[in-house]
Write an enzyme that holds these catalytic residues in place. Structure first.
Site, PDB file in Angstrom:
ATOM      1  N   THR A  13      14.244  -9.849 -17.916  1.00  0.00           N
ATOM      2  CA  THR A  13      13.829 -10.858 -16.940  1.00  0.00           C
ATOM      3  C   THR A  13      12.367 -10.665 -16.526  1.00  0.00           C
ATOM      4  O   THR A  13      11.561 -11.598 -16.573  1.00  0.00           O
ATOM      5  CB  THR A  13      14.731 -10.761 -15.684  1.00  0.00           C
ATOM      6  OG1 THR A  13      16.080 -10.855 -16.129  1.00  0.00           O
ATOM      7  CG2 THR A  13      14.442 -11.866 -14.709  1.00  0.00           C
ATOM      8  N   LYS A 105      11.401   2.428 -10.681  1.00  0.00           N
ATOM      9  CA  LYS A 105      11.474   3.255  -9.460  1.00  0.00           C
ATOM     10  C   LYS A 105      12.384   4.455  -9.638  1.00  0.00           C
ATOM     11  O   LYS A 105      12.112   5.538  -9.143  1.00  0.00           O
ATOM     12  CB  LYS A 105      11.930   2.420  -8.268  1.00  0.00           C
ATOM     13  CG  LYS A 105      13.345   1.908  -8.378  1.00  0.00           C
ATOM     14  CD  LYS A 105      13.484   0.478  -7.994  1.00  0.00           C
ATOM     15  CE  LYS A 105      13.159  -0.402  -9.171  1.00  0.00           C
ATOM     16  NZ  LYS A 105      13.483  -1.781  -9.019  1.00  0.00           N
ATOM     17  N   GLU A 129       3.162  -0.997  -9.006  1.00  0.00           N
ATOM     18  CA  GLU A 129       3.335  -1.909  -7.869  1.00  0.00           C
ATOM     19  C   GLU A 129       4.700  -2.592  -7.882  1.00  0.00           C
ATOM     20  O   GLU A 129       5.311  -2.816  -6.824  1.00  0.00           O
ATOM     21  CB  GLU A 129       2.218  -2.975  -7.895  1.00  0.00           C
ATOM     22  CG  GLU A 129       2.162  -3.862  -6.685  1.00  0.00           C
ATOM     23  CD  GLU A 129       1.898  -3.087  -5.399  1.00  0.00           C
ATOM     24  OE1 GLU A 129       0.803  -2.543  -5.238  1.00  0.00           O
ATOM     25  OE2 GLU A 129       2.813  -3.019  -4.550  1.00  0.00           O
ATOM     26  N   VAL A 132       8.351  -1.137  -6.173  1.00  0.00           N
ATOM     27  CA  VAL A 132       8.768  -1.174  -4.762  1.00  0.00           C
ATOM     28  C   VAL A 132       8.413  -2.533  -4.165  1.00  0.00           C
ATOM     29  O   VAL A 132       7.255  -2.953  -4.205  1.00  0.00           O
ATOM     30  CB  VAL A 132       8.052  -0.069  -3.942  1.00  0.00           C
ATOM     31  CG1 VAL A 132       8.548  -0.086  -2.501  1.00  0.00           C
ATOM     32  CG2 VAL A 132       8.257   1.303  -4.558  1.00  0.00           C
ATOM     33  N   GLY A 134       9.121  -5.578  -5.080  1.00  0.00           N
ATOM     34  CA  GLY A 134       8.922  -6.741  -5.966  1.00  0.00           C
ATOM     35  C   GLY A 134       7.527  -7.317  -5.817  1.00  0.00           C
ATOM     36  O   GLY A 134       6.533  -6.655  -6.111  1.00  0.00           O
ATOM     37  N   GLY A 187      24.112 -14.219  -8.903  1.00  0.00           N
ATOM     38  CA  GLY A 187      23.196 -13.432  -9.744  1.00  0.00           C
ATOM     39  C   GLY A 187      22.323 -12.472  -8.953  1.00  0.00           C
ATOM     40  O   GLY A 187      21.369 -11.906  -9.478  1.00  0.00           O
ATOM     41  N   ASP A 201      19.092   2.448  -4.899  1.00  0.00           N
ATOM     42  CA  ASP A 201      17.885   1.693  -5.267  1.00  0.00           C
ATOM     43  C   ASP A 201      16.870   1.727  -4.113  1.00  0.00           C
ATOM     44  O   ASP A 201      15.680   1.995  -4.326  1.00  0.00           O
ATOM     45  CB  ASP A 201      18.276   0.245  -5.614  1.00  0.00           C
ATOM     46  CG  ASP A 201      17.067  -0.637  -5.831  1.00  0.00           C
ATOM     47  OD1 ASP A 201      16.464  -0.558  -6.915  1.00  0.00           O
ATOM     48  OD2 ASP A 201      16.714  -1.403  -4.914  1.00  0.00           O
ATOM     49  N   LYS A 205      13.028   3.660  -3.888  1.00  0.00           N
ATOM     50  CA  LYS A 205      11.798   3.018  -3.396  1.00  0.00           C
ATOM     51  C   LYS A 205      11.242   3.785  -2.203  1.00  0.00           C
ATOM     52  O   LYS A 205      10.031   3.989  -2.088  1.00  0.00           O
ATOM     53  CB  LYS A 205      12.102   1.562  -3.014  1.00  0.00           C
ATOM     54  CG  LYS A 205      12.513   0.702  -4.218  1.00  0.00           C
ATOM     55  CD  LYS A 205      13.120  -0.617  -3.781  1.00  0.00           C
ATOM     56  CE  LYS A 205      13.551  -1.463  -4.963  1.00  0.00           C
ATOM     57  NZ  LYS A 205      14.414  -2.589  -4.597  1.00  0.00           N
TER      58      LYS A 205
HETATM   59  N1  HSE Z   1      18.289  -4.697  -7.215  1.00  0.00           N
HETATM   60  C1  HSE Z   1      17.163  -4.714  -6.346  1.00  0.00           C
HETATM   61  C2  HSE Z   1      17.481  -5.524  -5.122  1.00  0.00           C
HETATM   62  C3  HSE Z   1      15.928  -5.270  -6.957  1.00  0.00           C
HETATM   63  O1  HSE Z   1      18.595  -6.034  -4.983  1.00  0.00           O
HETATM   64  O2  HSE Z   1      16.623  -5.617  -4.268  1.00  0.00           O
HETATM   65  C4  HSE Z   1      15.305  -4.351  -7.939  1.00  0.00           C
HETATM   66  O3  HSE Z   1      14.861  -3.201  -7.303  1.00  0.00           O
END
Ligand code: HSE
Length: 441
Positions: A13, A105, A129, A132, A134, A187, A201, A205
């Site tokens: 993606t 990350k 960049e 963390v 997006g 999604g 996750d 970060k």
């Molecule tokens: N899966 C993460 C989120 C995005 O839901 O924010 C990618 O780090």
């Protein structure tokens, strides 16, 4: 016009978003940069799937190492994710004299020391960049724009999946499972959502943010992590009645010779700006001693916001290459390490406010016993509300505490659980509310 040649590994993606951006905004980028960012090769294990973009003939390969070894490539973008083979691609690329851009990350939070050291050894830039926040330019902000500041704290909503789930639970009264299934249908959550919903996750970060802000090495052992999977919608409702929203907050806080780094569900007053960050959006609330409070808000994931971050790294590295200044900006923000090094504060030593929910029999003296257990450990109660009046059965009793030490709260919870008038283990959620702090911040 000079050209910076790029090898892209991983046409998922984000990779597709990067390729699209480089094609669609080519003219704009050339006008701004004065050089061209050109994709020289794209590697993916699947080179037949239609990604909806017109990739020039001959660019695609299944052999990522071919790009890593290609002497004509200046920058490798690693968008494979995970630890291996991403780590090998990055280390080999640095060794071959290439600069690297990554969104990985998990890799940087767990193997960052080795990877950043390799970048330094080989005198190459390694920018991240997109790892963390997006599309929110928080890495560059902490490292460069706010370089003059001691950071009092950074509070972040760093996981869109969790924020969507918590928003659904808060607004629609959904259970965790219902909200997760809605996130999966839209999604926003992966079919295996573990990394997101267990807070990992966000912790990856936060490890990078903490490192940038305080000069400590990225270290997942220093980051306390608690996800949202055990959150009961009852607590989201009670929190709302008390004037709070539940957010998966990532907190990095300066405590003098130590730094707190923790990710967990947190009660945040509904009138705080962070409480207004709903759905899949991310945000960072940063307090610097010079700049004061700042807030950064945007999309923390998704094809084009994340591509925006990757391409900004390409632009920076391209500028560095053409001006012969690779390594000008230290990757983790500190050239020499901090001259007053901090340690990560163990969670047991954290002092904060707590929401406790106890399932207790509605009988005289029960609250006195609970208050006694808390009092013996120096935990002072701010307010108590009994949610229900059924004297036969157990009723939820909700308390907010003054600031207390985590170790004391843990010990109190054990003792309260063992009371015969209490059913199950009390629910504990940390609270971030400056009105409850002993010393206002
Ligand atoms: N899966 C993460 C989120 C995005 O839901 O924010 C990618 O780090």
């Amino acid at each position: 016009m000079e050209t910076i040649r790029i090898g892209l590994i991983g046409l998922g993606t984000i990779g597709t978003g990067v390729a699209r951006t480089l094609m669609e905004n080519r003219g704009l980028l050339e006008d701004r940069l004065g050089f061209s960012l050109s994709l020289k090769g794209i590697a993916d294990i699947d080179i037949t799937r239609d990604r909806g973009i017109a990739i020039p003939q001959g660019l695609l390969t299944t052999d990522a190492m071919r790009l890593v070894e290609d002497p004509d490539i200046d920058i490798i973008i690693e968008l494979v994710g995970g630890i291996e083979p991403a780590k090998t691609f990055i280390l080999k690329a640095l060794e071959r004299g290439k600069h690297v851009v990554t969104a990985n990350k998990a890799l940087l939070a767990t193997h960052g020391k080795e990877i950043f050291e390799a970048a330094q050894t080989f005198g190459r830039d390694l920018y991240y960049e997109a790892a963390v926040g997006g599309g929110i330019p928080i890495i560059k902000t902490l490292r460069e724009a706010l370089v003059a500041n001691n950071y009092a704290f950074i509070y972040g909503i760093l996981n869109g999946t969790c924020n969507y789930i918590l928003t659904e639970m808060g607004e629609k009264g959904s259970s965790f499972d219902e909200a997760l299934s809605s996130a999966q249908k839209l999604g926003y959550a992966e079919s295996d959502p573990t990394l997101d919903i267990e807070g990992i996750d966000a912790a990856h970060k936060l490890a990078l943010v903490t490192s940038l802000a305080y000069g400590v090495p990225p270290d997942m052992n220093g980051v306390y992590v608690e996800g949202i999977t055990r959150l009961d919608k009852m607590d989201v409702t009670f929190a709302r009645d008390l004037g709070y929203k539940v957010k998966l907050l990532a907190l990095a806080i300066d405590r003098g010779d130590s730094v707190e780094a923790r990710v967990h569900p947190t009660l945040v007053p509904t009138n705080y700006l962070l409480s207004k960050v709903d759905g899949v959006f991310n945000a960072f609330y940063v307090r610097g001693d010079i700049v004061d409070s700042t807030l950064f808000y945007g999309r923390g994931a998704g094809m084009m916001p994340t591509a925006s971050a990757v391409v900004s790294d390409l632009a920076d590295i391209g500028r560095n290459i053409l001006s012969g200044t690779a390594g000008r900006i230290p990757h983790l923000g500190y050239r020499k390490g901090s001259s007053s090094p901090k340690r990560y504060l163990p969670i047991d030593d954290v002092v904060t406010n707590y929401y406790l929910r106890i399932n207790a029999l509605d009988r005289p003296g029960v609250l006195a016993k609970v208050a006694g257990i808390l009092g013996e450990r120096g935990i002072s109660i701010v307010s108590v509300i009994q949610k229900g009046t059924d004297s036969v059965d157990f009723v939820p009793v909700v308390m907010l505490t003054h600031e207390a030490r985590e170790a004391g709260v843990k010990s109190a919870v054990e003792a309260i659980s063992s009371l015969s008038e209490v059913n199950g283990k009390p629910v504990v959620i940390r609270v971030e509310d400056k009105k409850l702090k002993n010393s206002p911040s």
